[in-house]
Motif scaffolding. Structure first.
Motif, PDB file in Angstrom:
ATOM      1  N   SER A  14       3.224   8.019  -7.504  1.00 43.55           N
ATOM      2  CA  SER A  14       2.905   9.312  -6.903  1.00 43.55           C
ATOM      3  C   SER A  14       1.424   9.380  -6.552  1.00 43.55           C
ATOM      4  O   SER A  14       0.606   8.658  -7.110  1.00 43.55           O
ATOM      5  N   ASP A  15       1.098  10.276  -5.631  1.00 43.98           N
ATOM      6  CA  ASP A  15      -0.296  10.487  -5.249  1.00 43.98           C
ATOM      7  C   ASP A  15      -0.879  11.547  -6.179  1.00 43.98           C
ATOM      8  O   ASP A  15      -0.780  12.739  -5.917  1.00 43.98           O
ATOM      9  N   ASN A  16      -1.462  11.098  -7.272  1.00 44.85           N
ATOM     10  CA  ASN A  16      -2.056  12.020  -8.237  1.00 44.85           C
ATOM     11  C   ASN A  16      -3.475  11.561  -8.576  1.00 44.85           C
ATOM     12  O   ASN A  16      -3.975  10.590  -8.013  1.00 44.85           O
ATOM     13  N   GLU A  17      -4.120  12.238  -9.495  1.00 50.37           N
ATOM     14  CA  GLU A  17      -5.509  11.924  -9.839  1.00 50.37           C
ATOM     15  C   GLU A  17      -5.665  10.493 -10.361  1.00 50.37           C
ATOM     16  O   GLU A  17      -6.647   9.821 -10.060  1.00 50.37           O
ATOM     17  N   ASN A  18      -4.716  10.015 -11.148  1.00 49.57           N
ATOM     18  CA  ASN A  18      -4.813   8.643 -11.663  1.00 49.57           C
ATOM     19  C   ASN A  18      -4.729   7.612 -10.544  1.00 49.57           C
ATOM     20  O   ASN A  18      -5.442   6.606 -10.570  1.00 49.57           O
ATOM     21  N   PHE A  19      -3.865   7.853  -9.562  1.00 45.56           N
ATOM     22  CA  PHE A  19      -3.774   6.927  -8.432  1.00 45.56           C
ATOM     23  C   PHE A  19      -5.088   6.927  -7.645  1.00 45.56           C
ATOM     24  O   PHE A  19      -5.598   5.886  -7.265  1.00 45.56           O
ATOM     25  N   ARG A  20      -5.644   8.105  -7.407  1.00 38.69           N
ATOM     26  CA  ARG A  20      -6.915   8.186  -6.675  1.00 38.69           C
ATOM     27  C   ARG A  20      -8.045   7.519  -7.463  1.00 38.69           C
ATOM     28  O   ARG A  20      -8.911   6.859  -6.887  1.00 38.69           O
ATOM     29  N   ALA A  21      -8.043   7.673  -8.784  1.00 44.24           N
ATOM     30  CA  ALA A  21      -9.057   7.003  -9.621  1.00 44.24           C
ATOM     31  C   ALA A  21      -8.888   5.492  -9.548  1.00 44.24           C
ATOM     32  O   ALA A  21      -9.877   4.747  -9.470  1.00 44.24           O
ATOM     33  N   CYS A  22      -7.652   5.021  -9.550  1.00 49.91           N
ATOM     34  CA  CYS A  22      -7.372   3.583  -9.445  1.00 49.91           C
ATOM     35  C   CYS A  22      -7.935   3.032  -8.135  1.00 49.91           C
ATOM     36  O   CYS A  22      -8.630   2.013  -8.126  1.00 49.91           O
ATOM     37  N   LEU A  23      -7.650   3.710  -7.018  1.00 52.77           N
ATOM     38  CA  LEU A  23      -8.176   3.254  -5.729  1.00 52.77           C
ATOM     39  C   LEU A  23      -9.697   3.294  -5.705  1.00 52.77           C
ATOM     40  O   LEU A  23     -10.341   2.402  -5.141  1.00 52.77           O
ATOM     41  N   VAL A  56     -13.083   8.548  -0.852  1.00 51.44           N
ATOM     42  CA  VAL A  56     -13.076   8.292   0.583  1.00 51.44           C
ATOM     43  C   VAL A  56     -13.238   6.790   0.801  1.00 51.44           C
ATOM     44  O   VAL A  56     -13.898   6.118   0.019  1.00 51.44           O
ATOM     45  N   PRO A  57     -12.635   6.255   1.854  1.00 51.15           N
ATOM     46  CA  PRO A  57     -12.765   4.816   2.096  1.00 51.15           C
ATOM     47  C   PRO A  57     -14.196   4.434   2.438  1.00 51.15           C
ATOM     48  O   PRO A  57     -14.933   5.216   3.034  1.00 51.15           O
ATOM     49  N   VAL A  58     -14.574   3.240   2.046  1.00 50.88           N
ATOM     50  CA  VAL A  58     -15.931   2.748   2.271  1.00 50.88           C
ATOM     51  C   VAL A  58     -16.024   2.055   3.620  1.00 50.88           C
ATOM     52  O   VAL A  58     -16.952   2.276   4.388  1.00 50.88           O
ATOM     53  N   SER A  59     -15.047   1.208   3.909  1.00 51.55           N
ATOM     54  CA  SER A  59     -14.998   0.487   5.181  1.00 51.55           C
ATOM     55  C   SER A  59     -13.589  -0.068   5.332  1.00 51.55           C
ATOM     56  O   SER A  59     -12.806  -0.095   4.377  1.00 51.55           O
ATOM     57  N   PHE A  60     -13.290  -0.530   6.529  1.00 55.58           N
ATOM     58  CA  PHE A  60     -11.985  -1.145   6.787  1.00 55.58           C
ATOM     59  C   PHE A  60     -11.797  -2.375   5.888  1.00 55.58           C
ATOM     60  O   PHE A  60     -10.780  -2.520   5.235  1.00 55.58           O
ATOM     61  N   ARG A  61     -12.808  -3.244   5.843  1.00 54.86           N
ATOM     62  CA  ARG A  61     -12.725  -4.452   5.034  1.00 54.86           C
ATOM     63  C   ARG A  61     -12.528  -4.120   3.559  1.00 54.86           C
ATOM     64  O   ARG A  61     -11.700  -4.689   2.885  1.00 54.86           O
ATOM     65  N   ASN A  62     -13.280  -3.154   3.069  1.00 48.25           N
ATOM     66  CA  ASN A  62     -13.215  -2.787   1.658  1.00 48.25           C
ATOM     67  C   ASN A  62     -11.861  -2.188   1.304  1.00 48.25           C
ATOM     68  O   ASN A  62     -11.291  -2.508   0.258  1.00 48.25           O
TER      69      ASN A  62
END
Length: 192
Positions: A14-23, A56-62
């Motif tokens: 699921s898209d939750n706080e733990n998933f966002r922290a993992c990414l 937020v994403p850092v770059s496409f490569r990252n």
């Protein structure tokens, strides 16, 4: 968070706080020097409180490297189990395990862990494929993914984050040359 050693995060599909922290953590681990400079200077308040705050994403490569790392880590964890997911499903459905036994409940629990790992392996594969496809194919595939409840998590991620890094690629290339000229000095601490 300042902790040394292994960082464990409990994930569910699921898209939750733990998933966002993992990414967020994967983005830091996958960052090269320029991307790390961007992470350290990107927050309007100076720096992020922790490595888990980089939503937020850092770059496409990252972002692609972070997804590849997620896929590789989940595959490694799945391969570390002594029995396959199919064998667990078979054992549970065959009634060879005593009802209400510890062994049966352990098998059900482990099967659930493996299903989450499989979810994130497929999630990363799908997102990586969509990150690299043509615009028309991207739009059609994201739309199809939203139509299937099992794929809404990856559809939402691709519709937001992947779309953002796909459109940012030309802009980031021009910003890179400016960023290289103005290097961030990591020898002095940032006071917040």
């Amino acid at each position: 968070d300042g902790a040394l050693g292994v960082k464990r995060i409990r994930l569910c599909a699921s898209d939750n706080e733990n998933f966002r922290a993992c990414l967020s953590l994967l983005r830091v681990v996958a960052a090269d020097e320029v991307e790390l400079d961007r992470i350290l200077s990107q927050n309007p308040y100076g720096t992020y409180r922790t490595a888990s705050d980089i939503h937020v994403p850092v770059s496409f490569r990252n972002e692609c490297a972070a997804l590849s790392l997620l896929k590789h880590t989940c595959k490694s964890m799945l391969e570390a189990y002594p029995r396959s997911l199919a064998a667990d499903k078979s054992a549970i459905s065959s009634n060879t395990l005593s009802p209400f036994s510890n062994e049966r409940h352990a098998c059900i629990h482990v099967k659930s862990e493996k299903l989450v790992l499989c979810h994130y392996i497929n999630f990363a594969k799908t997102a990586l494929n969509l990150a690299r496809c043509h615009d028309g194919e991207f739009e059609a595939t994201v739309s199809r993914l939203f139509d299937e409840p099992v794929h809404r998590h990856v559809a939402s991620y691709c519709n937001g984050i992947v779309r953002q890094v796909r459109h940012a690629v030309p802009k980031l290339l021009s910003v890179e040359s400016d960023r290289r000229q103005h290097k961030l000095n990591l020898s002095t601490p940032t006071i917040v």
